[in-house]
Design an enzyme around this catalytic site. Structure first.
Site, PDB file in Angstrom:
ATOM      1  N   GLU A 166       2.631  -5.005 -12.334  1.00 10.73           N
ATOM      2  CA  GLU A 166       3.167  -6.188 -13.020  1.00 10.73           C
ATOM      3  C   GLU A 166       3.791  -7.195 -12.054  1.00 10.73           C
ATOM      4  OE1 GLU A 166       5.829  -4.822 -16.085  1.00 10.73           O
ATOM      5  OE2 GLU A 166       4.265  -3.705 -17.123  1.00 10.73           O
ATOM      6  N   GLU A 367      -0.874   0.995 -18.797  1.00 12.69           N
ATOM      7  CA  GLU A 367       0.356   1.369 -19.520  1.00 12.69           C
ATOM      8  C   GLU A 367       0.259   0.871 -20.955  1.00 12.69           C
ATOM      9  OE1 GLU A 367       4.194   0.145 -17.956  1.00 12.69           O
ATOM     10  OE2 GLU A 367       3.617   0.655 -15.906  1.00 12.69           O
TER      11      GLU A 367
HETATM   12  C1  BGC Z   1       7.091  -1.085 -16.425  1.00 15.98           C
HETATM   13  C2  BGC Z   1       7.874   0.195 -16.310  1.00 15.98           C
HETATM   14  C3  BGC Z   1       9.011   0.212 -17.316  1.00 15.98           C
HETATM   15  C4  BGC Z   1       8.444   0.028 -18.708  1.00 15.98           C
HETATM   16  C5  BGC Z   1       9.466   0.098 -19.824  1.00 15.98           C
HETATM   17  C6  BGC Z   1       6.789  -1.449 -17.867  1.00 15.98           C
HETATM   18  O1  BGC Z   1       6.547  -2.790 -17.994  1.00 15.98           O
HETATM   19  O2  BGC Z   1       5.911  -1.015 -15.643  1.00 15.98           O
HETATM   20  O3  BGC Z   1       8.311   0.321 -14.993  1.00 15.98           O
HETATM   21  O4  BGC Z   1       9.798   1.347 -17.237  1.00 15.98           O
HETATM   22  O5  BGC Z   1       7.810  -1.216 -18.772  1.00 15.98           O
HETATM   23  O6  BGC Z   1      10.338  -0.981 -19.863  1.00 15.98           O
END
Ligand code: BGC
Length: 478
Positions: A166, A367
């Protein structure tokens, strides 16, 4: 309805170095989070700093064994720049740290888990931040030196690589904004850091394509973006549509176009000039460096869409005179995080990306996930957290991912949820937990939640049944 996925799909979860490694005798330089925690511990939920997390460097063998048992076949985390080069001298890697990463990677490979690595997941060493962080051209070369070392050391074992997690986020929270150290809170710093992030990514991607691919032709490099479509408040109102365009330029196309296709969005330079914040670290030679960028895959971290409306007030922050974030009153929302739930935007975002970057690009959902506060209230009589809300949240999103494959005909490599196990999450620390596996911070005991068993079945069956369930059927956000 049966939802099906390809047989060779990569299934698992992601975490990052800083969020899991914790306090450890293996030497590490201070990162920006260590410094922020020392200066302002109250910035972190429950005053919980990065030291207090899941003790992964000691527990990794037990963890990998549990993932294997669940059938997880791939996992992403990051290398810690500050641990590999604790002195900021790129001729002096920390051998103990390097050996630890080797053992961890071997452990995954020996248990049939494909490692997936990111070079930078927010945790810049403070010695690099002191030089100006991503605003400084010297740090771009430092990042390249660190990356070269890691790529040469581990490419015989790790096939899937990503430069940064990100990349928009550190620009937004630390340079443009004032949430994370060094809280510069400046439009100009945001532009300079955003530019530096894009160029640092380009330097590493070009090195990978020129030198790593030569030796390891099967290895792949990608970027991981949290870019999302921006919907106008009213699509029949040209002012809202224009605002959505600028919000998209700010959060998505402004950096991501350059990082994926090597070309800036044509509106980006003129917009920055109009705001009088054109990057001060620009050099015309950079255009050729950037033009060489070529990625094997695009990683998408998807949590929520964005919406925009015409600004309702004047702002002293220049970009906010072009757009204003809009919260749709009827929106579904995960109240613990304040994020909208709208899984369809996952489909819309990948569709837009493939239109912008080419139908031949392949994707990885790097993710997706749901953070929930005080999850222990959902513990059942067997002792596990029965997170049916997360199961349905995952289903709702995977349905959209399956549409990407079926309706758009795009190649999707796999899906990693955030997170494989509960871990520390920046200023939110352990406020919301995301893991498939619960981690008890006091005892460090790991217990799979219902979502872990759900994923296990999905992997076995290459899919699942879905009958229009909604996350809210299983959790009350109020
Ligand atoms: C990030 C993580 C973070 C998660 C929850 C994601 O955008 O890559 O590092 O813990 O969001 O907030």
């Amino acid at each position: 309805m049966k939802i099906k996925f390809p047989k060779e799909f990569m299934w698992g979860g992601a975490v990052s170095a800083e969020q899991t490694e914790g306090l450890n005798p293996i030497k590490k330089a201070k990162t920006v989070y260590d410094v922020q925690f020392e200066a302002t511990p109250n910035d972190f939920f429950d005053n919980n700093g990065p030291q207090n997390t899941c003790d992964f460097m000691n527990k990794y063998k037990e963890d990998v064994a549990l993932w294997k048992k669940l059938g997880i076949n791939s996992h992403r985390t990051s290398f810690s720049w500050a641990r590999i080069f604790p002195e900021g001298d790129y001729k002096k890697p920390n051998i103990e740290a390097v050996n630890w990463y080797h053992s961890f990677i071997d452990e995954m490979i020996n248990n049939g888990i494909t490692p997936f690595f990111t070079l930078y997941h927010f945790d810049m060493p403070e010695y690099a931040m002191k030089k100006g962080g991503w605003m400084s051209r010297e740090v771009w070369s430092d990042f390249l030196e660190y990356s070269k070392f890691v790529l040469n050391e581990f490419s015989s074992k790790v096939r899937y690589w990503t430069t940064m997690n990100e990349p928009w986020v550190p620009m937004e929270v630390s340079y443009f904004g004032n949430i994370q150290h060094p809280k510069l809170n400046s439009d100009q710093a945001g532009a300079d850091a955003g530019y530096g992030i894009v160029m640092s990514h380009a330097l590493v991607v070009n090195y990978f394509n020129e030198f790593v691919k030569d030796k390891y032709p099967k290895n792949e490099i990608g970027g991981i973006f949290n870019s999302t479509v921006v919907y106008p408040k009213d699509q029949n109102n040209p002012d809202d549509v224009k605002a959505a365009h600028y919000f998209e330029l700010f959060q998505f196309t402004g950096m991501t176009d350059a990082m994926v296709s090597g070309k800036w969005h044509p509106d980006m330079g003129p917009w920055l000039r109009e705001m009088e914040i054109f990057p001060r670290n620009f050099d015309s030679k950079d255009i050729d460096t950037l033009a060489k960028v070529k990625l094997d895959f695009i990683g998408l971290n998807f949590y929520q869409p964005l919406r925009a409306q015409k600004p309702t007030k004047l702002s002293d922050r220049k970009p906010f005179n072009y757009f204003e974030a809009y919260k749709m009153p009827s929106r579904r929302e995960n109240k613990f995080r304040g994020w909208e739930i709208y899984p369809e935007a996952l489909f819309d975002t990948i569709k837009l990306m493939s239109e912008r970057y080419g139908k031949d690009k392949k994707f990885m959902l790097t993710e997706y996930g749901m953070g929930v506060q005080r999850e222990s209230r959902f513990r059942d009589s067997s002792g596990k957290i029965n997170d049916q809300y997360r199961v349905v949240f995952m289903k709702e999103h995977l349905v959209q991912l399956a549409r990407v494959i079926d309706e758009l005909g795009l190649e999707v490599m796999g899906a990693h949820c955030w997170a494989t196990f509960d871990c520390w999450s920046w200023c939110n620390a352990f406020k919301n937990t995301y893991g498939l596996i619960e981690v008890d911070l006091k005892t460090q005991i790991r217990t799979p939640k219902s979502s872990a068993y759900f994923l296990s079945d999905v992997i076995k069956n290459n899919g699942f049944d879905y009958e229009n369930e909604k996350t809210e059927d299983y959790i009350d956000f109020n």
